[in-house]
Design a protein around this motif. Structure first.
Motif, PDB file in Angstrom:
ATOM      1  N   ASN A  16      40.935  48.111  47.525  1.00 16.09           N
ATOM      2  CA  ASN A  16      39.953  46.965  47.135  1.00 16.09           C
ATOM      3  C   ASN A  16      40.250  45.593  46.839  1.00 16.09           C
ATOM      4  OD1 ASN A  16      37.105  46.480  47.831  1.00 16.09           O
ATOM      5  ND2 ASN A  16      36.601  46.755  45.398  1.00 16.09           N
ATOM      6  N   ARG A  17      41.395  45.335  47.045  1.00 17.59           N
ATOM      7  CA  ARG A  17      41.803  43.823  46.790  1.00 17.59           C
ATOM      8  C   ARG A  17      43.116  43.651  47.733  1.00 17.59           C
ATOM      9  NH1 ARG A  17      46.646  43.765  43.785  1.00 17.59           N
ATOM     10  NH2 ARG A  17      47.147  45.523  42.807  1.00 17.59           N
ATOM     11  N   LEU A  18      43.304  42.133  47.916  1.00 15.61           N
ATOM     12  CA  LEU A  18      44.555  41.662  48.432  1.00 15.61           C
ATOM     13  C   LEU A  18      45.705  42.137  47.545  1.00 15.61           C
ATOM     14  CD1 LEU A  18      43.235  38.503  49.869  1.00 15.61           C
ATOM     15  CD2 LEU A  18      44.698  39.818  51.207  1.00 15.61           C
ATOM     16  N   GLY A  19      46.960  42.023  47.764  1.00 16.94           N
ATOM     17  CA  GLY A  19      47.947  42.060  46.917  1.00 16.94           C
ATOM     18  C   GLY A  19      48.457  40.881  46.141  1.00 16.94           C
ATOM     19  N   SER A  20      49.479  40.828  45.341  1.00 16.64           N
ATOM     20  CA  SER A  20      50.113  39.662  44.828  1.00 16.64           C
ATOM     21  C   SER A  20      51.513  40.211  44.630  1.00 16.64           C
ATOM     22  CB  SER A  20      49.596  39.845  43.316  1.00 16.64           C
ATOM     23  OG  SER A  20      50.147  40.780  42.670  1.00 16.64           O
ATOM     24  N   GLU A  21      52.247  39.123  44.476  1.00 13.99           N
ATOM     25  CA  GLU A  21      53.793  39.144  44.626  1.00 13.99           C
ATOM     26  C   GLU A  21      54.078  40.259  43.595  1.00 13.99           C
ATOM     27  OE1 GLU A  21      52.133  36.294  44.545  1.00 13.99           O
ATOM     28  OE2 GLU A  21      52.684  35.455  46.766  1.00 13.99           O
ATOM     29  N   ARG A  22      53.562  40.486  42.336  1.00 12.25           N
ATOM     30  CA  ARG A  22      54.073  41.220  41.440  1.00 12.25           C
ATOM     31  C   ARG A  22      53.902  42.788  41.829  1.00 12.25           C
ATOM     32  NH1 ARG A  22      55.661  39.065  36.965  1.00 12.25           N
ATOM     33  NH2 ARG A  22      55.102  41.077  35.744  1.00 12.25           N
ATOM     34  N   ASP A  23      52.923  42.753  42.709  1.00  6.22           N
ATOM     35  CA  ASP A  23      52.834  44.261  43.331  1.00  6.22           C
ATOM     36  C   ASP A  23      54.134  44.756  43.883  1.00  6.22           C
ATOM     37  OD1 ASP A  23      50.265  44.900  42.399  1.00  6.22           O
ATOM     38  OD2 ASP A  23      49.436  43.308  44.158  1.00  6.22           O
ATOM     39  N   LEU A  24      55.035  44.018  44.238  1.00  5.86           N
ATOM     40  CA  LEU A  24      56.386  44.277  44.859  1.00  5.86           C
ATOM     41  C   LEU A  24      57.335  44.511  43.889  1.00  5.86           C
ATOM     42  CD1 LEU A  24      56.304  41.566  47.875  1.00  5.86           C
ATOM     43  CD2 LEU A  24      55.426  43.843  48.084  1.00  5.86           C
TER      44      LEU A  24
END
Length: 273
Positions: free
Chosen positions: A236-244
């Motif tokens: 239920n959201r877009l990702g962020s760079e920190r998710d990587l």
């Protein structure tokens, strides 16, 4: 407490990158900066490569306490001399190379002719540019640096691909926006994932080669796009760079000593629907 401490110390030993060196392409971009931050925090020296040398210098100036661990190379992967620039720098300045992150990408925008337009109007010139930067450069750079990576039989290559490298785009997401999903981007990223598989079987056991495929990342897109996109994401959201960070750390460290040829998908579940 002693048991937990032993487990923590074991994990720390597996994640520790002190004394190691990573070369990161596309290092001035959003994902490149997060990867650089992660490796620096774990004691790794980094060779940052991007066509925007000024941004690399700004990054180094913001990390003055670690500047001795930061090398910068300004070069453009659409320039046929980029391989010589990088190779000569590594040979002269770095006794060894442990990790190669092929992150540089041609993502384009609506201002580029023949890019985010209907299929019939997508140009062969932008196709070639995307293939050259997203796929050919990764092949060429890995080939040129492979002997550096083999020095301790523990080299690691991480190719940053995309979920669009293995699924087709849902074009209704882009209706009413200036965004799009050009075929050259998907094909180049799909080729990068297959390059990972091929290299993993030929460079093992000396070098492990894996892919990370991000989904959509929050970059200030229009609400119209974001609302339609998020409807299709289980988390239920877009990702962020920190998710990587977790995937990068896992594949870049000894936590993945028995992992090669894999594609870790970080898309919030988008591709399973």
């Amino acid at each position: 407490q002693s048991r937990y401490r032993r487990v923590y110390m074991k994990l720390y030993e597996m994640m520790d990158l002190n004394g190691q060196t990573a070369l990161i392409t596309g290092a001035a971009g959003h994902i490149g900066k997060v990867i650089s931050d992660t490796f620096l925090e774990l004691g790794c020296a980094v060779i940052l490569v991007d066509r925007d040398r000024l941004k690399l210098e700004e990054y180094k100036n913001k990390n003055l306490k670690k500047e001795d661990k930061i090398h910068i190379i300004g070069c453009d992967f659409e320039d046929e001399d980029f391989l010589k620039v990088i190779y000569d720098y590594v040979k002269k300045n770095c006794p060894k190379l442990d990790i190669l992150i092929n992150n540089a990408a041609f993502v384009g925008d609506s201002e580029i002719d023949g890019w985010t337009v209907k299929f019939e109007d997508q140009s062969i010139d932008t196709w070639r540019r995307a293939i050259e930067v997203n796929l050919t450069a990764s092949f060429s750079l890995t080939q040129k640096l492979v002997n550096f990576l083999m020095h301790e039989n523990n080299g690691r290559v991480i190719n940053i691909s995309s979920m669009y490298g293995f699924i087709g785009p849902y074009m209704k997401l882009y209706e009413g926006t200036s965004m799009g999903s050009p075929v050259a981007y998907s094909v180049s990223k799909g080729g990068l994932t297959q390059l990972t598989r091929w290299l993993s079987t030929t460079l093992g056991p000396n070098v492990r080669v894996n892919t990370i495929s991000p989904g959509g990342i929050e970059r200030g897109q229009s609400n119209k796009f974001k609302d339609k996109y998020i409807e299709r994401v289980p988390l239920n959201r877009l990702g962020s760079e920190r998710d990587l960070i977790g995937a990068v750390l896992f594949l870049g460290s000894n936590m993945s000593k028995y992992v090669t040829g894999q594609d870790i998908v970080v898309d919030g579940g988008y591709s399973v629907i």
